[in-house]
Scaffold this active site. Structure first.
Site, PDB file in Angstrom:
ATOM      1  N   CYS A   1      31.619  49.128  24.575  1.00 43.85           N
ATOM      2  CA  CYS A   1      32.634  49.623  23.640  1.00 43.85           C
ATOM      3  C   CYS A   1      32.042  50.640  22.661  1.00 43.85           C
ATOM      4  CB  CYS A   1      33.258  48.463  22.859  1.00 43.85           C
ATOM      5  SG  CYS A   1      34.424  47.500  23.838  1.00 43.85           S
TER       6      CYS A   1
ATOM      7  N   CYS B   1      34.369  46.765  28.995  1.00 40.54           N
ATOM      8  CA  CYS B   1      33.917  46.006  27.830  1.00 40.54           C
ATOM      9  C   CYS B   1      33.178  44.773  28.343  1.00 40.54           C
ATOM     10  CB  CYS B   1      35.123  45.598  26.991  1.00 40.54           C
ATOM     11  SG  CYS B   1      34.791  44.339  25.734  1.00 40.54           S
TER      12      CYS B   1
ATOM     13  N   CYS C   1      49.089  47.792  33.742  1.00 37.49           N
ATOM     14  CA  CYS C   1      48.231  48.102  34.911  1.00 37.49           C
ATOM     15  C   CYS C   1      48.583  49.436  35.561  1.00 37.49           C
ATOM     16  CB  CYS C   1      48.242  46.967  35.930  1.00 37.49           C
ATOM     17  SG  CYS C   1      47.104  47.286  37.305  1.00 37.49           S
TER      18      CYS C   1
ATOM     19  N   ARG D   1      57.604  48.919  41.910  1.00 32.57           N
ATOM     20  CA  ARG D   1      57.279  47.707  41.169  1.00 32.57           C
ATOM     21  C   ARG D   1      58.486  46.766  41.080  1.00 32.57           C
ATOM     22  NH1 ARG D   1      52.495  48.437  41.791  1.00 32.57           N
ATOM     23  NH2 ARG D   1      50.895  48.387  40.167  1.00 32.57           N
TER      24      ARG D   1
ATOM     25  N   ARG E   1      33.546  39.556  30.021  1.00 32.68           N
ATOM     26  CA  ARG E   1      33.365  39.902  31.427  1.00 32.68           C
ATOM     27  C   ARG E   1      32.949  38.696  32.296  1.00 32.68           C
ATOM     28  NH1 ARG E   1      35.620  41.249  34.763  1.00 32.68           N
ATOM     29  NH2 ARG E   1      34.581  41.207  36.755  1.00 32.68           N
TER      30      ARG E   1
ATOM     31  N   CYS F   1      36.497  44.903  22.850  1.00 35.94           N
ATOM     32  CA  CYS F   1      36.032  44.151  21.667  1.00 35.94           C
ATOM     33  C   CYS F   1      35.628  45.090  20.554  1.00 35.94           C
ATOM     34  CB  CYS F   1      34.878  43.222  22.035  1.00 35.94           C
ATOM     35  SG  CYS F   1      33.297  44.072  22.273  1.00 35.94           S
TER      36      CYS F   1
ATOM     37  N   HIS G   1      48.713  39.902  36.282  1.00 31.24           N
ATOM     38  CA  HIS G   1      47.929  40.608  35.253  1.00 31.24           C
ATOM     39  C   HIS G   1      48.699  41.785  34.660  1.00 31.24           C
ATOM     40  CE1 HIS G   1      47.289  42.789  38.969  1.00 31.24           C
ATOM     41  NE2 HIS G   1      47.039  43.851  38.223  1.00 31.24           N
ATOM     42  N   GLU G   2      49.985  41.952  35.068  1.00 30.36           N
ATOM     43  CA  GLU G   2      50.782  43.061  34.530  1.00 30.36           C
ATOM     44  C   GLU G   2      51.916  42.401  33.761  1.00 30.36           C
ATOM     45  OE1 GLU G   2      50.810  46.685  37.356  1.00 30.36           O
ATOM     46  OE2 GLU G   2      52.911  46.409  36.976  1.00 30.36           O
TER      47      GLU G   2
ATOM     48  N   CYS H   1      30.652  45.586  21.638  1.00 31.30           N
ATOM     49  CA  CYS H   1      29.593  45.450  22.650  1.00 31.30           C
ATOM     50  C   CYS H   1      28.997  46.825  22.977  1.00 31.30           C
ATOM     51  CB  CYS H   1      30.145  44.783  23.912  1.00 31.30           C
ATOM     52  SG  CYS H   1      31.221  45.850  24.882  1.00 31.30           S
TER      53      CYS H   1
ATOM     54  N   CYS I   1      51.484  43.177  41.271  1.00 34.42           N
ATOM     55  CA  CYS I   1      50.649  44.300  41.713  1.00 34.42           C
ATOM     56  C   CYS I   1      49.921  43.869  42.984  1.00 34.42           C
ATOM     57  CB  CYS I   1      49.674  44.644  40.581  1.00 34.42           C
ATOM     58  SG  CYS I   1      48.315  45.733  41.005  1.00 34.42           S
ATOM     59  N   HIS I   2      49.445  44.855  43.738  1.00 32.96           N
ATOM     60  CA  HIS I   2      48.767  44.541  44.999  1.00 32.96           C
ATOM     61  C   HIS I   2      47.525  43.679  44.815  1.00 32.96           C
ATOM     62  CE1 HIS I   2      51.155  46.897  47.825  1.00 32.96           C
ATOM     63  NE2 HIS I   2      51.541  47.438  46.689  1.00 32.96           N
ATOM     64  N   THR I   3      46.923  43.769  43.635  1.00 36.79           N
ATOM     65  CA  THR I   3      45.717  42.960  43.398  1.00 36.79           C
ATOM     66  C   THR I   3      46.059  41.470  43.400  1.00 36.79           C
ATOM     67  OG1 THR I   3      44.862  44.786  42.136  1.00 36.79           O
ATOM     68  CG2 THR I   3      43.720  42.709  41.870  1.00 36.79           C
TER      69      THR I   3
HETATM   70  P1  NAD Z   1      50.820  50.786  46.568  1.00 36.57           P
HETATM   71  O1  NAD Z   1      50.580  49.926  47.756  1.00 36.57           O
HETATM   72  O2  NAD Z   1      52.137  50.710  45.899  1.00 36.57           O
HETATM   73  O3  NAD Z   1      50.576  52.290  46.988  1.00 36.57           O
HETATM   74  C1  NAD Z   1      49.622  52.657  47.926  1.00 36.57           C
HETATM   75  C2  NAD Z   1      50.185  53.803  48.764  1.00 36.57           C
HETATM   76  O4  NAD Z   1      49.142  54.252  49.625  1.00 36.57           O
HETATM   77  C3  NAD Z   1      51.372  53.394  49.643  1.00 36.57           C
HETATM   78  O5  NAD Z   1      52.464  54.274  49.414  1.00 36.57           O
HETATM   79  C4  NAD Z   1      50.818  53.532  51.058  1.00 36.57           C
HETATM   80  O6  NAD Z   1      51.808  53.955  51.984  1.00 36.57           O
HETATM   81  C5  NAD Z   1      49.739  54.572  50.868  1.00 36.57           C
HETATM   82  N1  NAD Z   1      48.696  54.546  51.899  1.00 36.57           N
HETATM   83  C6  NAD Z   1      48.157  53.451  52.491  1.00 36.57           C
HETATM   84  N2  NAD Z   1      47.231  53.852  53.413  1.00 36.57           N
HETATM   85  C7  NAD Z   1      47.211  55.205  53.371  1.00 36.57           C
HETATM   86  C8  NAD Z   1      46.456  56.187  54.078  1.00 36.57           C
HETATM   87  N3  NAD Z   1      45.581  55.857  55.010  1.00 36.57           N
HETATM   88  N4  NAD Z   1      46.684  57.491  53.770  1.00 36.57           N
HETATM   89  C9  NAD Z   1      47.601  57.838  52.827  1.00 36.57           C
HETATM   90  N5  NAD Z   1      48.336  56.938  52.136  1.00 36.57           N
HETATM   91  C10 NAD Z   1      48.135  55.649  52.406  1.00 36.57           C
HETATM   92  O7  NAD Z   1      49.639  50.452  45.522  1.00 36.57           O
HETATM   93  P2  NAD Z   1      49.481  50.861  43.983  1.00 36.57           P
HETATM   94  O8  NAD Z   1      49.994  49.774  43.139  1.00 36.57           O
HETATM   95  O9  NAD Z   1      49.942  52.251  43.779  1.00 36.57           O
HETATM   96  O10 NAD Z   1      47.872  50.784  43.880  1.00 36.57           O
HETATM   97  C11 NAD Z   1      47.088  51.713  44.578  1.00 36.57           C
HETATM   98  C12 NAD Z   1      45.642  51.256  44.662  1.00 36.57           C
HETATM   99  O11 NAD Z   1      45.062  51.239  43.358  1.00 36.57           O
HETATM  100  C13 NAD Z   1      45.444  49.840  45.214  1.00 36.57           C
HETATM  101  O12 NAD Z   1      44.264  49.835  46.014  1.00 36.57           O
HETATM  102  C14 NAD Z   1      45.211  49.006  43.956  1.00 36.57           C
HETATM  103  O13 NAD Z   1      44.482  47.833  44.218  1.00 36.57           O
HETATM  104  C15 NAD Z   1      44.428  49.998  43.122  1.00 36.57           C
HETATM  105  N6  NAD Z   1      44.427  49.770  41.671  1.00 36.57           N
HETATM  106  C16 NAD Z   1      43.284  50.126  41.029  1.00 36.57           C
HETATM  107  C17 NAD Z   1      43.206  49.992  39.660  1.00 36.57           C
HETATM  108  C18 NAD Z   1      41.981  50.424  38.919  1.00 36.57           C
HETATM  109  O14 NAD Z   1      41.889  50.176  37.723  1.00 36.57           O
HETATM  110  N7  NAD Z   1      41.040  51.095  39.567  1.00 36.57           N
HETATM  111  C19 NAD Z   1      44.305  49.492  38.944  1.00 36.57           C
HETATM  112  C20 NAD Z   1      45.479  49.191  39.646  1.00 36.57           C
HETATM  113  C21 NAD Z   1      45.532  49.341  41.021  1.00 36.57           C
HETATM  114  O1  DAO Z   2      33.488  45.342  33.748  1.00 40.20           O
HETATM  115  O2  DAO Z   2      32.444  44.909  35.555  1.00 40.20           O
HETATM  116  C1  DAO Z   2      33.475  45.104  34.949  1.00 40.20           C
HETATM  117  C2  DAO Z   2      34.769  45.014  35.748  1.00 40.20           C
HETATM  118  C3  DAO Z   2      35.949  45.486  35.003  1.00 40.20           C
HETATM  119  C4  DAO Z   2      37.207  45.305  35.776  1.00 40.20           C
HETATM  120  C5  DAO Z   2      37.831  46.582  36.186  1.00 40.20           C
HETATM  121  C6  DAO Z   2      38.872  46.333  37.207  1.00 40.20           C
HETATM  122  C7  DAO Z   2      39.295  47.563  37.911  1.00 40.20           C
HETATM  123  C8  DAO Z   2      40.084  47.327  39.138  1.00 40.20           C
HETATM  124  C9  DAO Z   2      41.189  46.393  38.939  1.00 40.20           C
HETATM  125  C10 DAO Z   2      42.125  46.361  40.044  1.00 40.20           C
HETATM  126  C11 DAO Z   2      43.547  46.385  39.734  1.00 40.20           C
HETATM  127  C12 DAO Z   2      44.222  45.595  38.829  1.00 40.20           C
HETATM  128 ZN    ZN Z   3      33.418  45.455  24.257  1.00 42.39          ZN
END
Ligand code: NAD
Ligand code: DAO
Ligand code: ZN
Length: 381
Positions: free
Chosen positions: A105, A113, A177, A375, A117, A99, A69-70, A102, A47-49
């Site tokens: 939860c 949770c 993820c 992916r 953390r 859990c 993480h995936e 907490c 994943c991008h993270t």
């Molecule tokens: P990805 O890179 O596969 O997809 C991102 C898409 O956004 C790409 O297709 C890219 O072309 C497009 N993009 C980039 N800049 C852009 C812009 N300015 N305007 C329009 N489109 C644009 O990534 P992904 O795996 O789909 O993840 C997306 C985002 O979600 C990432 O920032 C990732 O870190 C985040 N994420 C968050 C969580 C969460 O729990 N909040 C979980 C997983 C991933």
């Molecule tokens: O509980 O303070 C907290 C943080 C929980 C982590 C949530 C992560 C969300 C974004 C993850 C990015 C992609 C894998």
């Molecule tokens: Zn918890």
């Protein structure tokens, strides 16, 4: 060979330093302590993270560590007091623990949770130590409570869920993820309803999963916005009704915000940022309908970035909120997602654009930057 109760040797990709290549090597994975689970990872996606942390852009990234993480695999052994999984169970690792006890939860208001953390953020197990060491005996840090870039990993019992063993592990791993994050953001965080209008910025795995969640709920318009045209080919499969590339599909006097407002007769009921770009987050908020539109931030922005808008956007009824792991509680809700996948109502396999043996992890990271890749799933032999 019975490995229970003994340290095991494991092939792993070690991230020694930010910005440096991963080192494929054999490490030692210790016996799980109380309330810990040792998993033989079979499948892990990238994943991008993981790339973000490896690049050094993540200020909380600590090295040397085992990223990933995936992932999904089979429980090899458990420590004392573990009751939720047993050896042989097919499991998914959870970076968002549950859990059940907490404050978070018990609140019924969030999937965050507090149980692990603090230590998870520091790259160690709840007792403050690591279960990984390299050939020189140096400890290696854990990552996001999962560290799936190792054939064997140890996670806290609150950070793992057993899944139906008839579900393929390569599909289960994606539920760890991206797919769950997007789908959950639509059906849980936003709770999209029949007839709602939805715009999704970013058509990667997360954005396309938002689209399939919105489609499942009967949204009337699902507009994907992406600067990369090679994602357009996925729009029908995941239920989008329109695709806009703001770098080429807008007229001279149009902005993406004015275009979306015009297309929907006043703005969207729901918008989602799945890019991590803070300017896009602003556009997503400002494309929402006055009075009730909700914008959900999913994308993770680069370190130091801040969001902004005119406060009047909020005064006039638009709502800005965020979503982690789609608001899904990993241990209590993963089973339902697996069932949805098995009955065909949740697409998962469609996101696998590349399959590689684990030793090709570097190529897997390169896949992230190819236009139409969603992916890459890595397999341990
Ligand atoms: P990805 O890179 O596969 O997809 C991102 C898409 O956004 C790409 O297709 C890219 O072309 C497009 N993009 C980039 N800049 C852009 C812009 N300015 N305007 C329009 N489109 C644009 O990534 P992904 O795996 O789909 O993840 C997306 C985002 O979600 C990432 O920032 C990732 O870190 C985040 N994420 C968050 C969580 C969460 O729990 N909040 C979980 C997983 C991933
Ligand atoms: O509980 O303070 C907290 C943080 C929980 C982590 C949530 C992560 C969300 C974004 C993850 C990015 C992609 C894998
Ligand atoms: Zn918890």
């Amino acid at each position: 060979m019975n490995t229970q109760g003994k340290p095991v040797t494991s092939l792993a990709a070690v991230a020694y330093e930010a910005g440096k290549p991963l080192s494929l090597e054999e490490i030692t994975v210790d016996v799980p302590k109380a309330h810990e689970v040792r998993i033989q990872i079979k499948k892990t996606a990238i994943c991008h993270t993981d790339a973000y942390t490896l690049s050094g852009a993540d200020p909380e990234g600590s090295f040397p560590c085992i990223l990933g993480h995936e992932g999904a695999g089979i429980v090899e052994s458990v420590g004392e007091g573990v009751t939720n999984v047993k050896p042989g169970d097919h499991v998914v690792a959870l970076y968002t623990a549950e859990c059940g006890k907490c404050k978070f939860c018990r609140s019924g208001k969030t999937n965050l949770c507090g149980a692990v953390r603090a230590t998870q953020g520091k790259g160690v197990m709840p007792d403050g130590t690591s279960r990984f060491k390299n050939k020189n005996g140096e400890p290696l840090l854990h990552f996001m409570g999962c560290s799936t870039f190792s054939e064997y990993t140890v996670v806290a019992d609150v950070s793992v869920v057993a899944v139906d063993p008839t579900a393929p592990l390569e599909s289960a791993c994606l539920l760890g993820c991206g797919v769950t994050t997007g789908y959950g953001a639509a059906v849980k965080t936003a709770d999209v309803q029949k007839g709602d209008t939805v715009a999704i910025f970013g058509a990667g795995t997360v954005g396309l999963s938002v689209a399939q969640g919105a489609k499942a709920r009967g949204a009337s318009q699902i507009i994907l916005i992406d600067i990369n045209d090679s994602k357009k080919k996925y729009m029908n499969e995941f239920g989008a009704t329109a695709y806009i590339n703001p770098t080429k599909d807008l007229k001279e006097d149009e902005t993406i915000v004015s275009k979306l407002i015009e297309m929907t007769g006043g703005g969207l009921d729901f918008t989602f940022d799945c890019t991590g770009n803070v300017k896009v987050m602003r556009d997503a908020l400002e494309s929402c309908h006055k009075g009730w539109g909700v914008s959900v931030v999913i994308g993770v922005a680069a370190s130091g970035q801040e969001i902004s808008t005119r406060p009047f956007q909020l005064v006039t009824g638009r709502i800005w909120k965020g979503s982690a792991f789609g608001g899904i509680k990993g241990r209590s809700e993963m089973g339902g997602l697996v069932k949805d996948y098995q009955k065909g109502s949740l697409k998962v396999d469609e996101f696998i654009t590349n399959r590689r043996p684990f030793v090709e992890i570097d190529e897997g990271f390169r896949d992230l930057h190819t236009g139409d890749s969603l992916r890459t799933v890595l397999t341990f032999n």
